[in-house]
Structure formats: C-alpha cells, structure tokens
Design a protein around this motif. Structure first.
Motif, short mmCIF file in Angstrom:
data_model
loop_
_atom_site.label_atom_id
_atom_site.label_comp_id
_atom_site.label_asym_id
_atom_site.label_seq_id
_atom_site.Cartn_x
_atom_site.Cartn_y
_atom_site.Cartn_z
N THR A 122 -19.19 -20.65 -5.19
CA THR A 122 -19.30 -19.19 -5.06
C THR A 122 -18.33 -18.49 -6.00
O THR A 122 -18.65 -17.45 -6.60
CB THR A 122 -19.02 -18.76 -3.61
N ILE A 170 -24.09 -12.20 -3.09
CA ILE A 170 -24.13 -13.65 -2.95
C ILE A 170 -24.20 -13.93 -1.45
O ILE A 170 -23.29 -13.58 -0.70
CB ILE A 170 -22.89 -14.33 -3.56
N GLU A 171 -25.30 -14.54 -1.03
CA GLU A 171 -25.49 -14.87 0.38
C GLU A 171 -25.19 -16.35 0.59
O GLU A 171 -25.82 -17.22 -0.02
CB GLU A 171 -26.92 -14.56 0.81
N VAL A 208 -19.76 -15.33 -8.16
CA VAL A 208 -19.54 -13.96 -7.73
C VAL A 208 -18.88 -13.13 -8.84
O VAL A 208 -18.02 -13.62 -9.58
CB VAL A 208 -18.70 -13.94 -6.43
N LEU A 227 -20.51 -10.10 -0.79
CA LEU A 227 -20.53 -11.49 -0.34
C LEU A 227 -20.78 -11.49 1.16
O LEU A 227 -20.04 -10.85 1.92
CB LEU A 227 -19.19 -12.17 -0.65
N LEU A 286 -11.90 -13.96 -2.16
CA LEU A 286 -13.35 -13.83 -2.23
C LEU A 286 -13.89 -12.96 -1.10
O LEU A 286 -14.68 -12.06 -1.33
CB LEU A 286 -14.01 -15.21 -2.20
N THR A 292 -28.34 -15.81 -4.93
CA THR A 292 -27.98 -14.60 -5.66
C THR A 292 -29.11 -13.60 -5.52
O THR A 292 -30.27 -13.92 -5.82
CB THR A 292 -27.74 -14.90 -7.15
N ASP A 351 -19.83 -7.51 -6.69
CA ASP A 351 -20.83 -8.12 -5.81
C ASP A 351 -20.42 -8.02 -4.34
O ASP A 351 -19.24 -8.02 -3.99
CB ASP A 351 -21.02 -9.59 -6.15
N ARG A 382 -15.70 -6.30 0.88
CA ARG A 382 -16.91 -7.08 1.09
C ARG A 382 -17.17 -7.37 2.56
O ARG A 382 -18.32 -7.50 2.98
CB ARG A 382 -16.82 -8.41 0.32
N LEU A 390 -26.53 -21.13 -1.42
CA LEU A 390 -25.92 -20.00 -2.12
C LEU A 390 -27.03 -19.27 -2.87
O LEU A 390 -27.62 -19.81 -3.81
CB LEU A 390 -24.85 -20.47 -3.10
#
Length: 312
Positions: free
Chosen positions: A49, A96-97, A53, A59, A78, A126, A57, A83, A124
């Motif tokens: 990640t 980013i899941e 990332v 997350l 992160l 996008t 972004d 986020r 992961l």
C-alpha cells in the motif's frame, strides 16, 4: 406410554447435547481461524500500500471492523487522521481499498476500479472517483490566527466578547464526555472553537470544527479570512452521538455570510446524524473574501456540536 417413551429418550440422549454444541462451536472457530489474516500478511499489505498510495488518496479498510487492525498495522503515516476521519469521500480523487473476504466500502460503490492486487488473503484495490471536484478552501484547516478569528456576540448586538487563541493539551474523558476538547483553540466566554474528532450517530469518526453554541441569546461567530470561492459551499454538521441519540436537545443553527450577503443556513436537529448541506456561492466564484459563520441554539446543554465545510 408415548409420553413415557419421550421422557425416557430425553433422559437417555440428553447427555449428547453438550458435546454436540461443543463440536459445533469448534467447527465455527475453525472456520473463523481458517479465514484469519496473519500478522505477516498485514505487514506485506502495508508495504504494498505504501508503494501505491498518493498524498491526496483516501485509504479505507473493508469490512469496517478491520479498521482498528488497519490503523494499528499501517500506522499514522498511512492511516492518517484525514483519511480515517473523513467528512465524506467526495473530496478524494482516488482511494486505496484494503479488503478481506470480498467485502467493500459501501461509500465507494460508484467508483471505478482501475487496478487490483492480491497479498495473501488481502485485496488492494485502486479506485477513481468519477465525480471528483477539487477543494479550494477547507475551513477546518483555517482554525487558527491569523487565518481566522472568533468572538461571542449577543443576538441583539448589545455586546461582543472576543475569543482568545490558546495553546494547551487536549482534554478527554470517559463515555459521555464528548469529543476531545482541543488544546489549541479559541477560548470564548462559555464556549470554545477548535479542531477535534466527533463520533457521529453511526459511531463513525469525523474530523471537524468543535464549536458548541453559547446558547440563549448569544451567537458564536467565526470569521475565516481569505477564503477562495467556487460555485458551492459544501459541508456537514452533527453532534456527539451520546448528545443527540435520545433526541431531547434543541436544534443548532449554522448561518453563513460574506460581508452583508447571506449565503444561507443549515439546521441540525437531534437524530439527523452527520448531515450534509450545500449552499450556492456562484456570485463569489473566482473571488477571495472573508466568510462568517454563526452558531446558535436555544441553550448550550450538551450541545456538543461539530461542523466542517469546503468551497469548490
């Protein structure tokens, strides 16, 4: 005879119920453990990640019960506050899941999945926001002098009391205390204004401006200097979950203006949760000006109120 036979059967075979239940629970445990993700896998997902990332972004971790695991493993670098405690997903161009068991974040349902990578049992993905509009000014980032100032005024204009910017340590307490009182804040007569995180009616964290109304015949006024305007002022407001879930408190009113021009207002009633609002700023599009916000309520009792807004 039939009744006796049934009682005899239950006496004879009831002892099997306990081991049967135990075997069922053991089987359920095996299923759960078999689907668990090990520490090494989470650590590898973190590093993958990190490479994916980008600064702007979002997350997210799915399902939502994995979020504490994600925060612990991915760390503050992160899983940042911005986020983790987002107001809404609309202001992020990408996400980013990090997901397990085929679960997804419902808020990202309409986003385009442009890439996907597997790390053991972790996916992961996008995703791109198909309706992204960039933020011009985020009011949450302006809660400090000289970018903003605050004061309490009586609604009949009989008195104005400036607020003082102070530095200190955040204050928090047990359940019912409300959001953490920020250490850096505008200290006002009977109230304050500063950036904190509120747990909304769904117990989701929201980063926002914690500004409890002064109550009675007074208004808490915040003036944000040098705001860049687009077509819309978009925001949300809510109260700490324990303060609004019983629906006993008075509503809170939020009023926005630029100079002598009223942009509009938003009302929050107990039970509304994390409520969104949108006001047109078309007449100021492309301009920079001071934005005034006033917060009022009939009384200040447990009005643990928080709001946020952006221009775009």
């Amino acid at each position: 005879m039939l009744a006796w036979s049934w009682r005899g059967w239950t006496k004879t075979w009831a002892f099997l119920a306990v081991p049967a239940i135990a075997l069922f629970e053991l089987g359920a445990h095996v299923v759960q453990v078999g689907g668990a993700i090990g520490d090494d896998s989470w650590a590898r997902a973190r590093e993958e990640t990190r490479a994916l990332v980008q600064p702007g972004d979002l997350l997210v971790f799915a399902p939502r019960w994995t979020d504490p695991i994600g925060r612990m493993v991915f760390g503050d670098e992160l899983a940042t506050l911005e986020r983790e405690a987002w107001a809404d997903v609309s202001r992020f161009p990408r996400a980013i899941e990090v997901s397990i068991r085929g679960e997804h974040e419902p808020e990202l349902a309409g986003w385009r999945r442009v890439a996907e990578k597997k790390v053991d049992g972790i996916t992961l993905a996008t995703l791109e926001n198909p309706s992204y509009r960039p933020t011009l000014t985020d009011l949450v980032n302006l809660v400090h002098p000289p970018a903003s100032e605050a004061f309490v005024r009586s609604l009949d204009n009989a008195g104005v009391h400036p607020c003082t910017w102070v530095h200190g340590s955040p204050q928090s307490g047990n359940l019912g205390f409300g959001p953490s009182v920020p250490g850096d804040k505008f200290a006002c007569p009977g109230t304050f204004a500063g950036v904190s995180v509120v747990a909304d009616l769904d117990y989701r964290p929201r980063r926002c401006i914690y500004a409890p109304p002064a109550g009675g015949g007074q208004a808490l006024r915040l003036v944000f200097h040098g705001v860049s305007f687009g077509e819309t002022l978009h925001g949300h407001h809510g109260l700490y979950v324990e303060a609004e879930r019983d629906r006993h408190g008075p509503s809170v009113r939020l009023v926005f203006s630029v100079g002598d021009s009223l942009l509009g207002y938003a009302n929050h009633a107990d039970g509304d949760g994390w409520k969104s609002f949108d006001l047109s700023t078309a007449e100021f599009a492309g301009k920079t000006a001071d934005l005034t916000v006033e917060i009022t309520s009939a009384n200040a009792n447990r009005r643990m109120y928080c709001f946020e807004a952006i221009t775009r």
